[in-house]
Motif scaffolding. Structure first.
Motif, mmCIF file in Angstrom:
data_model
loop_
_atom_site.group_PDB
_atom_site.id
_atom_site.type_symbol
_atom_site.label_atom_id
_atom_site.label_comp_id
_atom_site.label_asym_id
_atom_site.label_seq_id
_atom_site.Cartn_x
_atom_site.Cartn_y
_atom_site.Cartn_z
ATOM 1 N N ARG A 125 25.760 -99.272 -31.903
ATOM 2 C CA ARG A 125 25.231 -97.915 -32.041
ATOM 3 C C ARG A 125 25.798 -97.279 -33.309
ATOM 4 N NH1 ARG A 125 21.101 -97.623 -28.788
ATOM 5 N NH2 ARG A 125 21.376 -95.817 -27.441
ATOM 6 N N CYS A 126 24.934 -96.579 -34.046
ATOM 7 C CA CYS A 126 25.338 -95.797 -35.211
ATOM 8 C C CYS A 126 24.850 -94.375 -35.003
ATOM 9 C CB CYS A 126 24.724 -96.348 -36.493
ATOM 10 S SG CYS A 126 25.281 -98.002 -36.933
ATOM 11 N N VAL A 127 25.727 -93.416 -35.145
ATOM 12 C CA VAL A 127 25.377 -92.013 -34.927
ATOM 13 C C VAL A 127 25.619 -91.243 -36.215
ATOM 14 C CG1 VAL A 127 25.814 -89.945 -33.537
ATOM 15 C CG2 VAL A 127 26.034 -92.221 -32.505
ATOM 16 N N SER A 128 24.685 -90.374 -36.561
ATOM 17 C CA SER A 128 24.792 -89.555 -37.766
ATOM 18 C C SER A 128 24.618 -88.094 -37.397
ATOM 19 C CB SER A 128 23.712 -89.958 -38.782
ATOM 20 O OG SER A 128 23.715 -89.088 -39.899
ATOM 21 N N ALA A 129 25.441 -87.239 -37.961
ATOM 22 C CA ALA A 129 25.287 -85.792 -37.814
ATOM 23 C C ALA A 129 26.055 -85.137 -38.940
ATOM 24 C CB ALA A 129 25.787 -85.315 -36.443
ATOM 25 N N GLY A 130 26.060 -83.823 -38.969
ATOM 26 C CA GLY A 130 26.730 -83.093 -40.038
ATOM 27 C C GLY A 130 25.749 -82.536 -41.037
ATOM 28 N N GLU A 131 24.711 -83.307 -41.330
ATOM 29 C CA GLU A 131 23.595 -82.843 -42.143
ATOM 30 C C GLU A 131 22.415 -83.748 -41.843
ATOM 31 O OE1 GLU A 131 24.350 -83.134 -46.333
ATOM 32 O OE2 GLU A 131 25.355 -85.059 -46.161
ATOM 33 N N ALA A 132 21.235 -83.315 -42.277
ATOM 34 C CA ALA A 132 20.021 -84.063 -41.950
ATOM 35 C C ALA A 132 20.066 -85.469 -42.540
ATOM 36 C CB ALA A 132 18.790 -83.322 -42.456
ATOM 37 N N LEU A 133 19.580 -86.425 -41.765
ATOM 38 C CA LEU A 133 19.534 -87.820 -42.199
ATOM 39 C C LEU A 133 18.186 -88.087 -42.875
ATOM 40 C CD1 LEU A 133 20.749 -90.747 -42.061
ATOM 41 C CD2 LEU A 133 19.514 -90.994 -39.905
ATOM 42 N N PRO A 134 18.170 -88.355 -44.183
ATOM 43 C CA PRO A 134 16.894 -88.625 -44.858
ATOM 44 C C PRO A 134 16.216 -89.872 -44.287
ATOM 45 C CG PRO A 134 18.634 -88.167 -46.460
ATOM 46 C CD PRO A 134 19.309 -88.346 -45.129
ATOM 47 N N ALA A 135 14.905 -89.807 -44.170
ATOM 48 C CA ALA A 135 14.149 -90.945 -43.636
ATOM 49 C C ALA A 135 14.388 -92.199 -44.471
ATOM 50 C CB ALA A 135 12.658 -90.605 -43.589
ATOM 51 N N GLY A 180 21.122 -86.604 -35.155
ATOM 52 C CA GLY A 180 21.267 -85.518 -34.196
ATOM 53 C C GLY A 180 21.682 -84.251 -34.884
ATOM 54 N N ILE A 181 21.326 -83.135 -34.286
ATOM 55 C CA ILE A 181 21.827 -81.859 -34.764
ATOM 56 C C ILE A 181 22.701 -81.244 -33.685
ATOM 57 C CG2 ILE A 181 19.704 -80.657 -34.028
ATOM 58 C CD1 ILE A 181 20.329 -78.577 -36.219
ATOM 59 N N GLY A 182 23.862 -80.809 -34.092
ATOM 60 C CA GLY A 182 24.766 -80.101 -33.208
ATOM 61 C C GLY A 182 25.242 -78.847 -33.902
ATOM 62 N N ALA A 183 26.117 -78.127 -33.268
ATOM 63 C CA ALA A 183 26.698 -76.926 -33.855
ATOM 64 C C ALA A 183 28.040 -76.692 -33.201
ATOM 65 C CB ALA A 183 25.781 -75.720 -33.641
ATOM 66 N N THR A 184 28.981 -76.172 -33.954
ATOM 67 C CA THR A 184 30.282 -75.847 -33.379
ATOM 68 C C THR A 184 30.106 -74.872 -32.217
ATOM 69 O OG1 THR A 184 31.246 -76.125 -35.576
ATOM 70 C CG2 THR A 184 32.610 -75.045 -33.921
ATOM 71 N N GLU A 185 29.144 -73.961 -32.363
ATOM 72 C CA GLU A 185 28.879 -72.993 -31.303
ATOM 73 C C GLU A 185 28.408 -73.650 -30.014
ATOM 74 O OE1 GLU A 185 28.437 -70.754 -35.177
ATOM 75 O OE2 GLU A 185 27.891 -72.733 -34.432
ATOM 76 N N MET A 186 27.741 -74.799 -30.126
ATOM 77 C CA MET A 186 27.224 -75.517 -28.959
ATOM 78 C C MET A 186 28.159 -76.655 -28.549
ATOM 79 S SD MET A 186 24.430 -73.857 -28.400
ATOM 80 C CE MET A 186 23.631 -74.926 -27.211
ATOM 81 N N LEU A 187 29.159 -76.911 -29.340
ATOM 82 C CA LEU A 187 30.191 -77.932 -29.177
ATOM 83 C C LEU A 187 29.782 -79.302 -29.685
ATOM 84 C CD1 LEU A 187 33.106 -78.283 -28.265
ATOM 85 C CD2 LEU A 187 32.300 -78.821 -25.984
ATOM 86 N N HIS A 188 28.552 -79.726 -29.421
ATOM 87 C CA HIS A 188 28.132 -81.039 -29.930
ATOM 88 C C HIS A 188 26.616 -81.095 -30.073
ATOM 89 C CE1 HIS A 188 28.832 -85.320 -30.844
ATOM 90 N NE2 HIS A 188 30.109 -84.981 -30.928
ATOM 91 N N VAL A 189 26.061 -82.307 -30.063
ATOM 92 C CA VAL A 189 24.647 -82.532 -30.383
ATOM 93 C C VAL A 189 23.740 -82.133 -29.230
ATOM 94 C CG1 VAL A 189 22.947 -84.346 -30.874
ATOM 95 C CG2 VAL A 189 25.159 -84.349 -32.050
ATOM 96 N N PHE A 190 22.634 -81.461 -29.564
ATOM 97 C CA PHE A 190 21.687 -81.017 -28.536
ATOM 98 C C PHE A 190 20.247 -81.441 -28.809
ATOM 99 C CE2 PHE A 190 22.837 -77.598 -31.469
ATOM 100 C CZ PHE A 190 21.623 -77.357 -32.100
ATOM 101 N N ILE A 191 19.956 -81.965 -30.006
ATOM 102 C CA ILE A 191 18.650 -82.580 -30.278
ATOM 103 C C ILE A 191 18.913 -83.929 -30.923
ATOM 104 C CG2 ILE A 191 16.532 -82.483 -31.664
ATOM 105 C CD1 ILE A 191 16.500 -79.501 -31.362
ATOM 106 N N SER A 192 18.282 -84.974 -30.394
ATOM 107 C CA SER A 192 18.535 -86.314 -30.908
ATOM 108 C C SER A 192 17.485 -87.268 -30.343
ATOM 109 C CB SER A 192 19.943 -86.783 -30.504
ATOM 110 O OG SER A 192 20.264 -88.025 -31.097
ATOM 111 N N ALA A 193 17.592 -88.523 -30.702
ATOM 112 C CA ALA A 193 16.735 -89.579 -30.144
ATOM 113 C C ALA A 193 17.397 -90.919 -30.419
ATOM 114 C CB ALA A 193 15.326 -89.551 -30.749
ATOM 115 N N ALA A 194 17.094 -91.892 -29.593
ATOM 116 C CA ALA A 194 17.682 -93.223 -29.755
ATOM 117 C C ALA A 194 16.626 -94.301 -29.536
ATOM 118 C CB ALA A 194 18.835 -93.421 -28.766
#
Length: 541
Positions: free
Chosen positions: A311-321, A338-352
């Motif tokens: 598994r490879c996970v990317s976040a922090g900024e948008a992953l270019p296609a 995935g997109i997360g936010a410090t306010e939300m603690l971690h990732v809330f939109i993603s796909a695998a």
């Protein structure tokens, strides 16, 4: 809404929670999100793991060391003993943690939570003035600091803060204090909605925003994004580059692996090529890092060292296609964006796996709901850009900060990202809302121009922001890092401009191009566009 009776004697955090009317809506739709009223997430993640899987399981690895679950439990209990017996820590007191990713930082984090304290993990690269500001906001009473990083903390001038170094050879060192303790500690029975940690948002201008997260929130991210998207196994070995002060790193390198009894390789610092070497040497199967690192590993010709990854996970900024496609072609691996936010603690939109659409962030993680809204808060039609709004089992609770009303509107967390949802329910990143460049009446997303530039073979890295302009209000300005051997001249500027015109709508091309040797990035790999915007403003005219 009512909170459970708190175990905190020091009520600082609970007293500074926003009023309930300003909280986002919270949802606990999944059966695994049902938590007891009394819950200490450290106990669930560590003590229960030892009971369930035994003390001898590998837990924390480094390039030179190896701790079992039993080792971590013993050291965490010893830290809790030092905090309570030697330093007088009371439940609810805040403890500042400072150091690079290593086992003693993790032991300190668990020890704080076991003692009923509130962990305030800070970036090791912060300077004295920044540390003084974070201390002023969170009112920490104790600091556990890697001995190599005490100078800035000592210079911060933090009244009432007891500083204990760790990892050195001083008589007062935390590791020596711990060695004198028997490792038997009675965990504080915190409430599920007692504050467990304070995390500061990255990239904020002005006064930093402190987000408060409960014990149940820590587990909720493991029971949503990790359980349903990452799908870790007990025999996995995790690693990655984000510091534990970033909630992306805390989840991916501590909470998620320990939640399933897996191991994690902690790396204090590593270039992308060194990261690839460590993945190969230690049998890493799950990697958490930023798009920049995946791109750099490919550029260094080091993808052959990633064959053991699952598994490879990317976040922090948008992953270019393009990065996703190039990495998939080189490795056969599908990066989980995935997109997360410090306010939300971690990732809330993603796909695998088969659900991934390259270029799209994904769909709401099970347990979360998301929509795209206009400035009035009403949903916009699919295919039209708007503000990303999200709710779930976690949500924004700033510590005594009027900006709560900006982030939470009508019960939804408004993340500050501009998104488009397509008719199939996939969410496509457009820009940070403040990354929109308005030039001659056109709205231009800086990240879109960046993606176009990155497809040119001359470009290794770039950042795009708006620069003030008398005629157009703003112009698109690109800061570009060129590949070795490419001339930084007007011919290259023209070639890149024409390439962008050919790749996306011509009006989006960068009218100004500045060649640089590197871009300002956080330790998590996130491009600091604010720094580029300030640079562009200072050099305008």
């Amino acid at each position: 809404m009512e909170l459970s009776p708190s175990a905190h004697v020091d009520t600082f955090c609970r007293d500074r929670l926003p009023p309930f009317s300003l909280w986002p809506e919270l949802h606990f739709d999944l059966p695994e999100l049902t938590y007891p009223d009394r819950l200490n997430c450290a106990v669930r993640l560590l003590d229960d793991a030892v009971v369930r899987w035994g003390a001898d399981r590998p837990c924390l690895l480094t390039p030179t060391d190896r701790w079992t679950y039993g080792d971590l439990l013993r050291h965490a209990n010893q830290v809790a003993q030092v905090l309570t017996e030697d330093l007088g820590l009371r439940p609810g007191n805040r403890v500042l943690l400072r150091g690079p990713n290593n086992p003693w930082l993790v032991a300190a984090w668990f020890g704080v939570l076991k003692a009923g304290g509130v962990a305030v993990t800070t970036m090791p690269m912060l300077r004295a003035a920044e540390l003084a500001q974070l201390h002023d906001i969170s009112r920490t009473t104790v600091a556990l600091c890697d001995h190599r990083y005490v100078d800035e903390l000592e210079a911060a001038g933090t009244p009432g803060l007891a500083l204990v170094p760790y990892g050195g050879d001083g008589a007062d060192d935390l590791t020596r204090r711990c060695a004198a303790k028997d490792g038997a500690f009675r965990n504080v029975a915190t409430a599920a909605d007692d504050v467990a940690l304070i995390a500061f948002t990255s990239g904020t201008t002005g006064r930093p925003k402190a987000t408060m997260h409960f014990h149940r929130d820590v587990l909720a991210n493991a029971d949503t994004f990790s359980r349903h998207i990452v799908k870790p196994r007990q025999d996995d070995v995790f690693t990655g580059t984000p510091p534990l002060a970033f909630t992306f790193g805390l989840g991916g390198l501590v909470v998620f692996p320990l939640h399933v009894g897996a191991a994690t390789l902690l790396i204090e610092q590593a270039s992308p090529e060194r990261l690839a070497d460590l993945v190969a040497e230690h049998g890493v199967t799950v990697l958490f890092t930023a798009p920049t690192a995946y791109r750099a590993i490919m550029a260094a010709g080091a993808v052959d060292r990633l064959t053991g990854l699952r598994r490879c996970v990317s976040a922090g900024e948008a992953l270019p296609a393009q990065v996703w496609q190039d990495f998939h072609a080189a490795t056969g691996l599908r990066i989980i964006d995935g997109i997360g936010a410090t306010e939300m603690l971690h990732v809330f939109i993603s796909a695998a796996d088969d659900d991934i659409r390259p270029g799209a962030t994904g769909k709401p993680v099970p347990g979360y709901r998301a929509m795209v809204v206009g400035e009035n808060g009403a949903p916009v039609p699919d295919g039209e850009p708007g503000l990303l709004a999200v709710t779930g089992p976690t949500g924004c609770r700033y510590l005594d900060d009027p900006r709560q009303t900006t982030y939470v509107r009508n019960g939804w967390n408004i993340t500050g990202d501009t998104y488009i949802r397509d008719r199939d329910g996939y969410f496509w990143y457009v820009a940070r809302s403040d990354d929109m460049i308005v030039s001659s009446g056109y709205n231009i997303a800086g990240p879109e121009v960046e993606k176009a530039l990155l497809t040119h073979p001359h470009v290794t890295d770039c950042g795009v922001v708006g620069a003030p302009d008398e005629r157009r209000g703003m112009v698109v300005k690109a800061y570009v890092v060129l590949r070795d051997g490419v001339a930084a001249d007007d011919v290259t500027v023209k070639e890149l401009q024409n390439h962008v015109k050919r790749t996306i709508a011509p009006y989006k091309y960068p009218r100004a191009v500045e060649f640089v040797t590197e871009l300002p990035r956080t330790s998590n790999g996130k491009l600091q566009r604010g720094a580029l915007r300030r640079r562009a403003a200072n050099t305008a005219g």
